[in-house]
Design a protein around this motif. Structure first.
Motif, short mmCIF file in Angstrom:
data_model
loop_
_atom_site.label_atom_id
_atom_site.label_comp_id
_atom_site.label_asym_id
_atom_site.label_seq_id
_atom_site.Cartn_x
_atom_site.Cartn_y
_atom_site.Cartn_z
N LEU A 82 11.54 -10.57 -0.94
CA LEU A 82 11.72 -9.67 0.82
C LEU A 82 11.06 -10.42 1.91
CD1 LEU A 82 7.73 -8.15 -1.15
CD2 LEU A 82 10.15 -7.20 -0.93
N ARG A 103 10.20 1.87 -7.32
CA ARG A 103 8.85 1.47 -7.01
C ARG A 103 9.54 -0.16 -5.72
NH1 ARG A 103 5.70 5.28 -7.56
NH2 ARG A 103 4.59 4.78 -9.48
N TYR A 104 10.41 -0.83 -6.40
CA TYR A 104 11.41 -1.74 -5.50
C TYR A 104 11.43 -1.38 -3.88
CZ TYR A 104 12.97 -6.67 -5.91
OH TYR A 104 12.48 -7.61 -5.15
N GLN A 106 10.44 1.16 -2.45
CA GLN A 106 9.41 1.81 -1.40
C GLN A 106 8.67 0.76 -1.47
OE1 GLN A 106 7.03 3.78 -4.94
NE2 GLN A 106 8.40 6.01 -4.95
N LEU A 107 8.37 -0.73 -2.14
CA LEU A 107 7.94 -1.97 -1.37
C LEU A 107 8.59 -2.23 -0.36
CD1 LEU A 107 5.50 -3.52 -2.24
CD2 LEU A 107 6.86 -5.48 -3.15
N THR A 110 8.23 -0.51 3.09
CA THR A 110 6.17 -0.55 3.55
C THR A 110 6.95 -1.58 5.05
OG1 THR A 110 5.93 -2.20 1.93
CG2 THR A 110 5.37 -0.08 1.29
N LEU A 156 -0.60 1.18 -6.91
CA LEU A 156 0.61 1.23 -6.36
C LEU A 156 0.94 2.15 -5.05
CD1 LEU A 156 3.29 0.06 -8.46
CD2 LEU A 156 3.33 -1.31 -6.29
N VAL A 159 1.55 2.13 -1.49
CA VAL A 159 2.65 1.84 -1.29
C VAL A 159 3.67 3.00 -1.64
CG1 VAL A 159 4.81 0.73 -2.11
CG2 VAL A 159 2.82 -0.75 -2.19
N THR A 160 3.50 4.07 -2.33
CA THR A 160 4.14 4.72 -2.61
C THR A 160 3.93 6.24 -1.78
OG1 THR A 160 3.60 4.64 -4.84
CG2 THR A 160 4.17 6.91 -4.25
N ALA A 163 6.05 5.07 1.39
CA ALA A 163 6.88 5.04 1.59
C ALA A 163 7.48 6.35 1.90
CB ALA A 163 7.95 4.54 -0.01
#
Length: 350
Positions: A82, A103-104, A106-107, A110, A156, A159-160, A163
């Motif tokens: 990140l 998920r990666y 999406q993170l 953010t 999460l 975050v989702t 995103a």
């Protein structure tokens, strides 16, 4: 000779699979974007890593900047990634993503709100992404079983949700879906057809063999299809169509492939590149059999004009496992039917 990429590319792509990287190259060719930095968020399984390294070489040969990020390399890898990627994200005019369900990814989204987003194919998930965006639903992979969310997913959820907003059209943000699949454009988004122009220009046309080839799927590994039913179906299709080779999906297990080889006599081929490139490079059978998956939409485009016939093999309801999502049967049937209507492919049963 392809010119060198600019020092500070204005377009940024995140890829986690070989197919994603292939479709990023197709998009860059179509859009005429030499100012592209491809960030490979490296997976852990050896087959995917090997194919990705070969695809990365092809991308570099085309003049694109490629950065290999060990995003899952143990403790501390995530915050380090990140931190390393934040400057590129902040200056990017457009972000290209291969898996909006990741998920990666999406993170990463953010960290900032991109002004423009392009989503390229990474399997049939593109169809579900477009549908969920249209319906305003949270992003969930189609093969996930409909159950209460676990603790990790609940943690999460913010975050989702963020995103999803940043993957949706909005004030000051353009969204494009670059796809070979038949999808309806969500309100405010655009859909651009992927005709595999780059693949057809760089590879082939292939030499055709007289036999048939069968394309494997990871539906057993994802818990959708029963392994005994699947092996029986492969044997029946091979016998009925005279198939001699089985092109394995990169996620298929060694144990399953060994069983298929022993029980069917098929030659197991583990491609070192995405199937679209392998098929275009050849040799390839005059008939290609495939279960419902992305390739029933991508191969007709990649192999256009070569004389190859592609047949879609239906997934019978009794093949599904109890772990399969309630949506699985309808989704897979829809993939098969859309391939018939979009490309005129024939359907068959095992």
């Amino acid at each position: 000779m392809t010119s060198a990429p600019p020092a500070t590319p204005s377009h940024l792509a995140f890829v986690e699979s070989p197919v994603q990287l292939l479709n990023v190259l197709e998009w860059a060719c179509h859009a005429g974007r030499p100012d592209l930095l491809v960030v490979v968020l490296s997976p852990t399984d050896p087959m995917s890593r090997g194919q990705l390294r070969r695809m990365a070489r092809l991308a570099r040969d085309e003049g694109y900047a490629v950065r290999w990020q060990e995003a899952r390399g143990g403790r501390g890898a995530l915050p380090r990634a990140l931190r390393d990627l934040a400057p590129a994200l902040l200056r990017a005019e457009r972000v290209v993503v291969g898996d909006p369900f990741s998920r990666y990814v999406q993170l990463l989204l953010t960290l900032f709100g991109p002004r423009a987003v392009t989503v390229v194919d990474d399997g049939t998930a593109t169809m579900e992404f477009a549908a969920q965006l249209t319906r305003g639903e949270r992003l969930v992979r189609w093969h996930r079983r409909g159950r209460a969310r676990d603790a990790r997913e609940l943690a999460l959820a913010p975050v989702t949700a963020l995103a999803r907003r940043r993957l949706a059209p909005g004030r000051g943000r353009a969204v494009e879906i670059f796809t070979a699949l038949p999808v309806e454009a969500p309100e405010g988004a655009t859909v651009t057809a992927n005709r595999f122009a780059w693949t057809r220009a760089r590879f082939g046309p292939p030499r055709l063999t007289w036999g048939a080839d069968l394309v494997g799927t990871s539906l057993v590994e994802t818990g959708v299809v029963d392994p005994d039913r699947y092996t029986g179906a492969v044997a029946a299709l091979a016998a009925a169509h005279g198939a001699t080779r089985y092109f394995a999906h990169r996620r298929e297990s060694v144990e399953k492939l060994h069983r298929i080889a022993v029980e069917t006599g098929l030659e197991i081929v583990r491609p070192d590149l995405p199937l679209e490139l392998i098929a275009r490079r050849g040799p390839i059978g005059r008939t290609v059999l495939s279960f419902p998956s992305t390739v029933v939409h991508t191969l007709p485009a990649a192999l256009a004009g070569t004389g190859v016939t592609i047949t879609v093999c239906r997934i019978a309801p009794e093949w599904l496992r109890e772990t399969a999502s309630p949506r699985a049967q309808g989704f897979l049937a829809g993939v098969a039917e859309s391939a018939r209507s979009a490309h005129g492919l024939s359907l068959t049963a095992a």
